[in-house]
Write a protein that holds these residues in place. Sequence first.
Motif, PDB file in Angstrom:
ATOM      1  N   ALA A  47       0.813  -1.212   0.000  1.00 28.63           N
ATOM      2  CA  ALA A  47       0.000   0.000   0.000  1.00 28.63           C
ATOM      3  C   ALA A  47       0.850   1.266   0.000  1.00 28.63           C
ATOM      4  CB  ALA A  47      -0.932   0.002   1.210  1.00 28.63           C
ATOM      5  N   ASP A  48       2.082   1.181   0.542  1.00 33.56           N
ATOM      6  CA  ASP A  48       2.930   2.374   0.587  1.00 33.56           C
ATOM      7  C   ASP A  48       3.951   2.409  -0.550  1.00 33.56           C
ATOM      8  OD1 ASP A  48       4.401   0.266   1.539  1.00 33.56           O
ATOM      9  OD2 ASP A  48       5.184   1.306   3.303  1.00 33.56           O
ATOM     10  N   ASP A  49       3.825   1.499  -1.526  1.00 31.95           N
ATOM     11  CA  ASP A  49       4.649   1.567  -2.734  1.00 31.95           C
ATOM     12  C   ASP A  49       4.043   2.578  -3.713  1.00 31.95           C
ATOM     13  OD1 ASP A  49       6.354  -0.433  -1.824  1.00 31.95           O
ATOM     14  OD2 ASP A  49       5.244  -2.048  -2.845  1.00 31.95           O
ATOM     15  N   LEU A  50       4.866   3.056  -4.626  1.00 29.85           N
ATOM     16  CA  LEU A  50       4.388   3.840  -5.769  1.00 29.85           C
ATOM     17  C   LEU A  50       4.853   3.126  -7.032  1.00 29.85           C
ATOM     18  CD1 LEU A  50       3.135   6.352  -7.157  1.00 29.85           C
ATOM     19  CD2 LEU A  50       5.404   7.427  -6.992  1.00 29.85           C
ATOM     20  N   VAL A  51       3.916   2.871  -7.940  1.00 34.67           N
ATOM     21  CA  VAL A  51       4.231   2.194  -9.195  1.00 34.67           C
ATOM     22  C   VAL A  51       3.967   3.144 -10.358  1.00 34.67           C
ATOM     23  CG1 VAL A  51       3.627   0.282 -10.728  1.00 34.67           C
ATOM     24  CG2 VAL A  51       3.688  -0.082  -8.247  1.00 34.67           C
ATOM     25  N   VAL A  52       4.956   3.315 -11.208  1.00 34.53           N
ATOM     26  CA  VAL A  52       4.794   3.991 -12.497  1.00 34.53           C
ATOM     27  C   VAL A  52       4.871   2.905 -13.561  1.00 34.53           C
ATOM     28  CG1 VAL A  52       5.806   5.600 -14.151  1.00 34.53           C
ATOM     29  CG2 VAL A  52       5.746   6.185 -11.712  1.00 34.53           C
ATOM     30  N   PHE A  53       3.838   2.791 -14.378  1.00 33.87           N
ATOM     31  CA  PHE A  53       3.706   1.652 -15.285  1.00 33.87           C
ATOM     32  C   PHE A  53       3.493   2.170 -16.701  1.00 33.87           C
ATOM     33  CE2 PHE A  53       1.232  -2.666 -15.705  1.00 33.87           C
ATOM     34  CZ  PHE A  53       2.169  -3.104 -16.628  1.00 33.87           C
ATOM     35  N   GLY A  54       4.342   1.727 -17.630  1.00 34.19           N
ATOM     36  CA  GLY A  54       4.230   2.134 -19.016  1.00 34.19           C
ATOM     37  C   GLY A  54       3.916   0.986 -19.953  1.00 34.19           C
ATOM     38  N   LEU A  55       2.945   1.206 -20.839  1.00 36.98           N
ATOM     39  CA  LEU A  55       2.602   0.248 -21.890  1.00 36.98           C
ATOM     40  C   LEU A  55       2.432   1.002 -23.206  1.00 36.98           C
ATOM     41  CD1 LEU A  55      -0.185  -2.058 -20.364  1.00 36.98           C
ATOM     42  CD2 LEU A  55       2.205  -2.664 -20.770  1.00 36.98           C
ATOM     43  N   PRO A  56       2.784   0.386 -24.331  1.00 36.38           N
ATOM     44  CA  PRO A  56       2.455   0.983 -25.622  1.00 36.38           C
ATOM     45  C   PRO A  56       0.990   0.741 -25.968  1.00 36.38           C
ATOM     46  CG  PRO A  56       3.593  -1.103 -25.947  1.00 36.38           C
ATOM     47  CD  PRO A  56       3.538  -0.874 -24.457  1.00 36.38           C
ATOM     48  N   VAL A  57       0.439   1.638 -26.757  1.00 38.12           N
ATOM     49  CA  VAL A  57      -0.942   1.520 -27.225  1.00 38.12           C
ATOM     50  C   VAL A  57      -0.926   0.812 -28.575  1.00 38.12           C
ATOM     51  CG1 VAL A  57      -3.022   2.787 -27.878  1.00 38.12           C
ATOM     52  CG2 VAL A  57      -1.547   3.661 -26.044  1.00 38.12           C
ATOM     53  N   TYR A  58      -1.730  -0.225 -28.719  1.00 34.74           N
ATOM     54  CA  TYR A  58      -1.861  -0.926 -29.997  1.00 34.74           C
ATOM     55  C   TYR A  58      -3.313  -0.844 -30.445  1.00 34.74           C
ATOM     56  CZ  TYR A  58       2.780  -3.047 -29.256  1.00 34.74           C
ATOM     57  OH  TYR A  58       4.119  -3.262 -29.067  1.00 34.74           O
ATOM     58  N   GLY A  59      -3.557  -0.115 -31.540  1.00 32.84           N
ATOM     59  CA  GLY A  59      -4.914  -0.012 -32.064  1.00 32.84           C
ATOM     60  C   GLY A  59      -5.880   0.652 -31.118  1.00 32.84           C
ATOM     61  N   GLY A  60      -5.390   1.542 -30.266  1.00 35.99           N
ATOM     62  CA  GLY A  60      -6.249   2.225 -29.302  1.00 35.99           C
ATOM     63  C   GLY A  60      -6.616   1.400 -28.097  1.00 35.99           C
ATOM     64  N   ARG A  61      -5.962   0.259 -27.935  1.00 34.04           N
ATOM     65  CA  ARG A  61      -6.255  -0.657 -26.841  1.00 34.04           C
ATOM     66  C   ARG A  61      -4.953  -1.112 -26.178  1.00 34.04           C
ATOM     67  NH1 ARG A  61     -10.921  -3.681 -27.562  1.00 34.04           N
ATOM     68  NH2 ARG A  61     -10.400  -4.534 -25.498  1.00 34.04           N
ATOM     69  N   MET A  62      -5.091  -1.878 -25.091  1.00 29.07           N
ATOM     70  CA  MET A  62      -3.939  -2.516 -24.477  1.00 29.07           C
ATOM     71  C   MET A  62      -3.332  -3.541 -25.435  1.00 29.07           C
ATOM     72  SD  MET A  62      -5.278  -3.271 -20.611  1.00 29.07           S
ATOM     73  CE  MET A  62      -3.766  -4.181 -20.268  1.00 29.07           C
ATOM     74  N   PRO A  63      -2.039  -3.811 -25.315  1.00 29.28           N
ATOM     75  CA  PRO A  63      -1.458  -4.893 -26.113  1.00 29.28           C
ATOM     76  C   PRO A  63      -2.191  -6.208 -25.863  1.00 29.28           C
ATOM     77  CG  PRO A  63       0.264  -3.602 -25.055  1.00 29.28           C
ATOM     78  CD  PRO A  63      -1.041  -3.137 -24.481  1.00 29.28           C
ATOM     79  N   GLN A  64      -2.543  -6.907 -26.929  1.00 31.03           N
ATOM     80  CA  GLN A  64      -3.301  -8.155 -26.801  1.00 31.03           C
ATOM     81  C   GLN A  64      -2.334  -9.312 -26.560  1.00 31.03           C
ATOM     82  OE1 GLN A  64      -6.236  -8.765 -29.858  1.00 31.03           O
ATOM     83  NE2 GLN A  64      -7.050  -6.705 -29.669  1.00 31.03           N
ATOM     84  N   ILE A  65      -1.903  -9.410 -25.309  1.00 34.89           N
ATOM     85  CA  ILE A  65      -0.953 -10.434 -24.885  1.00 34.89           C
ATOM     86  C   ILE A  65      -1.582 -11.200 -23.731  1.00 34.89           C
ATOM     87  CG2 ILE A  65       1.343 -10.894 -23.953  1.00 34.89           C
ATOM     88  CD1 ILE A  65       2.203  -8.203 -25.148  1.00 34.89           C
ATOM     89  N   PRO A  66      -1.866 -12.473 -23.901  1.00 39.37           N
ATOM     90  CA  PRO A  66      -2.456 -13.240 -22.799  1.00 39.37           C
ATOM     91  C   PRO A  66      -1.586 -13.172 -21.547  1.00 39.37           C
ATOM     92  CG  PRO A  66      -2.563 -14.494 -24.841  1.00 39.37           C
ATOM     93  CD  PRO A  66      -1.710 -13.288 -25.127  1.00 39.37           C
ATOM     94  N   GLY A  67      -2.213 -12.877 -20.401  1.00 36.20           N
ATOM     95  CA  GLY A  67      -1.494 -12.860 -19.135  1.00 36.20           C
ATOM     96  C   GLY A  67      -0.606 -11.662 -18.913  1.00 36.20           C
ATOM     97  N   LEU A  68      -0.766 -10.609 -19.695  1.00 35.83           N
ATOM     98  CA  LEU A  68       0.120  -9.447 -19.581  1.00 35.83           C
ATOM     99  C   LEU A  68       0.193  -8.903 -18.155  1.00 35.83           C
ATOM    100  CD1 LEU A  68       1.858  -7.181 -20.821  1.00 35.83           C
ATOM    101  CD2 LEU A  68      -0.264  -6.004 -21.436  1.00 35.83           C
ATOM    102  N   LEU A  69      -0.936  -8.847 -17.464  1.00 37.12           N
ATOM    103  CA  LEU A  69      -0.985  -8.265 -16.117  1.00 37.12           C
ATOM    104  C   LEU A  69      -1.130  -9.309 -15.015  1.00 37.12           C
ATOM    105  CD1 LEU A  69      -3.462  -5.306 -16.805  1.00 37.12           C
ATOM    106  CD2 LEU A  69      -0.977  -5.299 -17.044  1.00 37.12           C
ATOM    107  N   ASP A  70      -1.179 -10.575 -15.373  1.00 39.91           N
ATOM    108  CA  ASP A  70      -1.560 -11.591 -14.397  1.00 39.91           C
ATOM    109  C   ASP A  70      -0.570 -11.759 -13.254  1.00 39.91           C
ATOM    110  OD1 ASP A  70      -3.818 -11.997 -15.843  1.00 39.91           O
ATOM    111  OD2 ASP A  70      -3.296 -13.991 -16.593  1.00 39.91           O
ATOM    112  N   GLY A  71       0.687 -11.411 -13.441  1.00 36.90           N
ATOM    113  CA  GLY A  71       1.669 -11.552 -12.370  1.00 36.90           C
ATOM    114  C   GLY A  71       1.692 -10.395 -11.398  1.00 36.90           C
ATOM    115  N   LEU A  72       0.836  -9.411 -11.591  1.00 39.10           N
ATOM    116  CA  LEU A  72       0.850  -8.196 -10.781  1.00 39.10           C
ATOM    117  C   LEU A  72      -0.318  -8.180  -9.807  1.00 39.10           C
ATOM    118  CD1 LEU A  72       1.561  -5.635 -13.646  1.00 39.10           C
ATOM    119  CD2 LEU A  72       3.228  -6.944 -12.306  1.00 39.10           C
TER     120      LEU A  72
END
Length: 243
Positions: A47-72
Amino acid sequence: MNYRLFFSPTEGTARATGLLCDAIGVPFVSVDLTLPEARRQSRLFAADDLVVFGLPVYGGRMPQIPGLLDGLQGENTPVVLCACYGNRHYDDMLLEWKTEMEKRGFVCIAAAAIVIPHVYSNLLGRGRPDEEDLPAIRAFAHAVMNKRDKISVAMPGSFPYKKWEKPFRTPDKTAGCIKCGLCQKTCPTAAINDDFIGDPAACIQCMKCVRICPVKCRQMDMSAVRAYLESHYAARRENEFFI
């Protein structure tokens, strides 16, 4: 702790998030999620961490990669989202991304839509972020560090999200391949087999293999797409910030 997360096949998103974190002015632990093995690791943020997270935009959406966020996984963890795009638009990306992050225990306290070089064009977003961009990035970084509450910020976009299906294509191996294996080792989706042939179903057309090939033997004809983009979206877009 402060963490900089990024998925960045051709380094544009990594550079943009690096500039933002430098402007924030405190140490960050960098976590590169570009390769599949990095995304398979589980990471819990406090709760006391700060995360800055960058992703590229593909076609106006998130990258279509299965499990991209699942480890977070967060624990009411504040996160700043940086959607990086090649001067066209980010469409529904930030709204989609915020929704997915907050399902995973994060609170999206701020966001930025930052222009970076387009992977299909040497014109769109060339050199961005550039010197003209830095004052606004620094002002946003200052606002992030001075935000005292942990309140989720409203994101632009609409639901249902923009319809976009990943094109079924991949760069081709042409004559001259020296079988160095760099394309296979660095592919963000493990889409290249032992014969250095790409799988169009898994390929996200990030152009990493095209950029990294030392003998320039991987090719994908994007001339028609490039011509369309450059004829419609060449005018400089300004970065946008939400806090």
